[in-house]
Design an enzyme around this catalytic site. Structure first.
Site, mmCIF file in Angstrom:
data_model
loop_
_atom_site.group_PDB
_atom_site.id
_atom_site.type_symbol
_atom_site.label_atom_id
_atom_site.label_comp_id
_atom_site.label_asym_id
_atom_site.label_seq_id
_atom_site.Cartn_x
_atom_site.Cartn_y
_atom_site.Cartn_z
ATOM 1 N N ILE A 154 0.780 -1.074 0.005
ATOM 2 C CA ILE A 154 0.002 -0.216 -0.082
ATOM 3 C C ILE A 154 0.965 1.314 -0.054
ATOM 4 O O ILE A 154 0.735 2.220 -0.866
ATOM 5 C CB ILE A 154 -1.070 -0.158 1.273
ATOM 6 C CG1 ILE A 154 -1.882 -1.315 0.921
ATOM 7 C CG2 ILE A 154 -1.544 1.217 1.263
ATOM 8 C CD1 ILE A 154 -2.698 -1.426 2.294
ATOM 9 N N ARG A 230 -3.813 1.154 10.957
ATOM 10 C CA ARG A 230 -4.528 0.660 12.487
ATOM 11 C C ARG A 230 -4.506 1.772 13.333
ATOM 12 O O ARG A 230 -3.336 2.383 13.495
ATOM 13 C CB ARG A 230 -3.591 -0.326 12.980
ATOM 14 C CG ARG A 230 -3.730 -1.709 12.077
ATOM 15 C CD ARG A 230 -5.187 -2.622 12.201
ATOM 16 N NE ARG A 230 -5.477 -3.685 11.496
ATOM 17 C CZ ARG A 230 -5.877 -3.753 10.356
ATOM 18 N NH1 ARG A 230 -6.237 -2.544 9.841
ATOM 19 N NH2 ARG A 230 -6.206 -4.831 9.731
ATOM 20 N N ASP A 254 -8.902 6.814 9.137
ATOM 21 C CA ASP A 254 -9.836 5.770 8.544
ATOM 22 C C ASP A 254 -9.992 4.726 9.584
ATOM 23 O O ASP A 254 -10.740 3.835 9.527
ATOM 24 C CB ASP A 254 -9.467 5.145 7.230
ATOM 25 C CG ASP A 254 -10.288 4.164 6.692
ATOM 26 O OD1 ASP A 254 -11.490 4.464 6.674
ATOM 27 O OD2 ASP A 254 -9.899 3.166 6.546
ATOM 28 N N GLU A 259 -11.792 1.674 17.801
ATOM 29 C CA GLU A 259 -12.766 1.600 16.819
ATOM 30 C C GLU A 259 -13.865 0.432 17.059
ATOM 31 O O GLU A 259 -14.837 0.421 16.456
ATOM 32 C CB GLU A 259 -12.164 1.906 15.462
ATOM 33 C CG GLU A 259 -11.744 0.201 14.937
ATOM 34 C CD GLU A 259 -10.990 0.353 13.769
ATOM 35 O OE1 GLU A 259 -10.462 1.289 13.265
ATOM 36 O OE2 GLU A 259 -11.099 -0.717 13.068
ATOM 37 N N HIS A 291 -13.040 2.986 9.050
ATOM 38 C CA HIS A 291 -12.639 1.659 8.391
ATOM 39 C C HIS A 291 -12.853 1.409 6.939
ATOM 40 O O HIS A 291 -13.387 0.217 6.903
ATOM 41 C CB HIS A 291 -12.507 0.501 9.308
ATOM 42 C CG HIS A 291 -11.086 -0.235 9.327
ATOM 43 N ND1 HIS A 291 -10.366 -0.528 10.363
ATOM 44 C CD2 HIS A 291 -10.791 -0.843 8.153
ATOM 45 C CE1 HIS A 291 -9.523 -1.478 10.030
ATOM 46 N NE2 HIS A 291 -9.588 -1.590 8.625
#
Ligand code: NAI
Length: 344
Positions: A154, A230, A254, A259, A291
């Site tokens: 990524i 994360r 994100d 979360e 997310h």
């Protein structure tokens, strides 16, 4: 017939599986997350399929083993929520190492553009026929320096996108990509030189709270921080303090450390119990998505197909479990390359 309990199922997960060839696999779709209280629901199944906020600790693993479950199939790349050491010798663990690194890298850039060019504010304004530009001034990406932490699949795609904007790229990774032409620096240098910092490394003991008060103290005034990896990579309290002190110019999140009980669900009719998240969301320079970075048609298709292939290879094949995670392998990618059989 392989009996599979799919925890934390959302409608899009089910639709993606139903579009695949599911012959030989019997699905038990469960909306609840896997944890100590819900593990009982896997009784009678051969395998469980879990996602990022399921709890797969030693207790859950022991109970799964007792119920006859022999495979934990993660339908995601990150596996920080699974105690792979506790699973070793009992239950095989597989994951989906790459389903669309483009989805995540593109979402990181979408958040960044939205934040810096105030698109989220402009969208709301024009819907109310407010065509004022006051307060919407952004800055050019061209010529700015972006610091990328983690240059795996990524991170490198994100770097390619940033280069397309004419940005200078710095990176930190303990395993630098050979012949990539990327300028690797220490984290301290990255913190001091970057206008924008984007996180693309896994969550490990080493990277937990990588962005803390000390790191923020070293950053440029007005730095923009992007986290699509994360939540626990960032100490959220330190981030809030950095925003209140006007040190951090914007944050695009994100993911969020706590979360688990909030993201992926419609909480619009409820009082949010997380004061820190509420305060972050209330900031004009913070954008939070739930997310969502992975959520593209292509990624969902790849996740479903790879998960089914992983499961079949474990139960039907004589060779390796495809995409097995094993705590003994110090670097999973290397291990996978060499492995011809199951880890135990
Ligand atoms: P990858 O395994 O290809 O790359 C991770 C890179 O991080 C590797 O180059 C590795 O050497 C590096 N790294 C390891 N320890 C590090 C450290 N201490 N400091 C800096 N770099 C370090 O993984 P990929 O596919 O690029 O994914 C990156 C992360 O993105 C995943 O770990 C996951 O947490 C997150 N992710 C988030 C999604 C979302 O929907 N928001 C979806 C998919 C992944």
């Amino acid at each position: 017939m392989i009996k599979l309990a799919v925890f934390d199922t959302k409608i899009y997960d089910r639709e993606a599986f139903e579009r695949c060839d599911t012959k030989g696999i019997k699905f038990r779709y469960l909306e609840t997350k896997l944890n100590e209280d819900t593990v009982e629901l896997a009784r009678g199944c051969d395998a469980v399929c879990v996602f990022v906020n399921d709890t797969v600790n030693a207790e859950v693993i022991d109970r799964l083993y007792e119920y006859g479950v022999r495979l934990i199939a993660l339908r995601c790349a990150g596996y920080n929520n699974v105690d792979v050491q506790a699973a070793f010798g009992k239950i095989h663990v597989v994951h989906v190492p790459a389903y669309s690194p483009y989805a995540v890298a593109e979402h990181a850039m979408a958040l960044l553009l939205t934040s810096v060019r105030r698109i989220h504010k402009a969208y709301n304004r024009t819907r109310e026929f407010n065509f004022s530009l006051n307060g919407l001034t952004g800055f050019d990406f061209h010529g700015k320096t972006v610091g990328v932490i983690g240059t795996g699949k990524i991170g490198r795609i994100f770097i390619g996108i940033c280069r397309g904007f004419g940005m200078n790229v710095l990176a930190y990774d303990p395993f630098p990509a050979a012949d990539s032409g990327i300028e690797y620096v220490t984290t301290d240098e990255l913190f001091t030189r970057s206008d924008i910092i984007s996180l693309h490394c896994p969550l490990t003991e080493e990277t937990r709270h990588l962005i803390n008060a000390d790191a923020i103290g070293k950053m440029k005034k007005g730095v923009v921080i992007v986290n699509t990896s994360r939540g626990a990579l960032i100490d959220a309290e330190a981030l809030l303090e950095g925003i209140k002190a006007r040190k951090v110019g914007a944050a695009c999140l994100d993911v969020y450390e706590e979360e688990g009980d909030v993201f992926f669900e419609d909480r619009s009719g409820h009082i949010l119990n997380d004061d820190l998240l509420s305060r972050l969301i209330s900031m004009p320079n913070v954008i939070v998505t739930s997310h969502q970075a992975f959520l593209t048609e292509e990624a969902l298709k790849n996740i479903a197909e790879t998960t089914l292939r992983n499961i079949r290879s474990c139960f039907e094949g004589d060779g390796a479990c495809e995409n097995e995670l094993c705590y003994r392998c110090s670097h999973f990618e290397t291990c996978k390359g060499k492995r011809k059989e199951k880890c135990f």
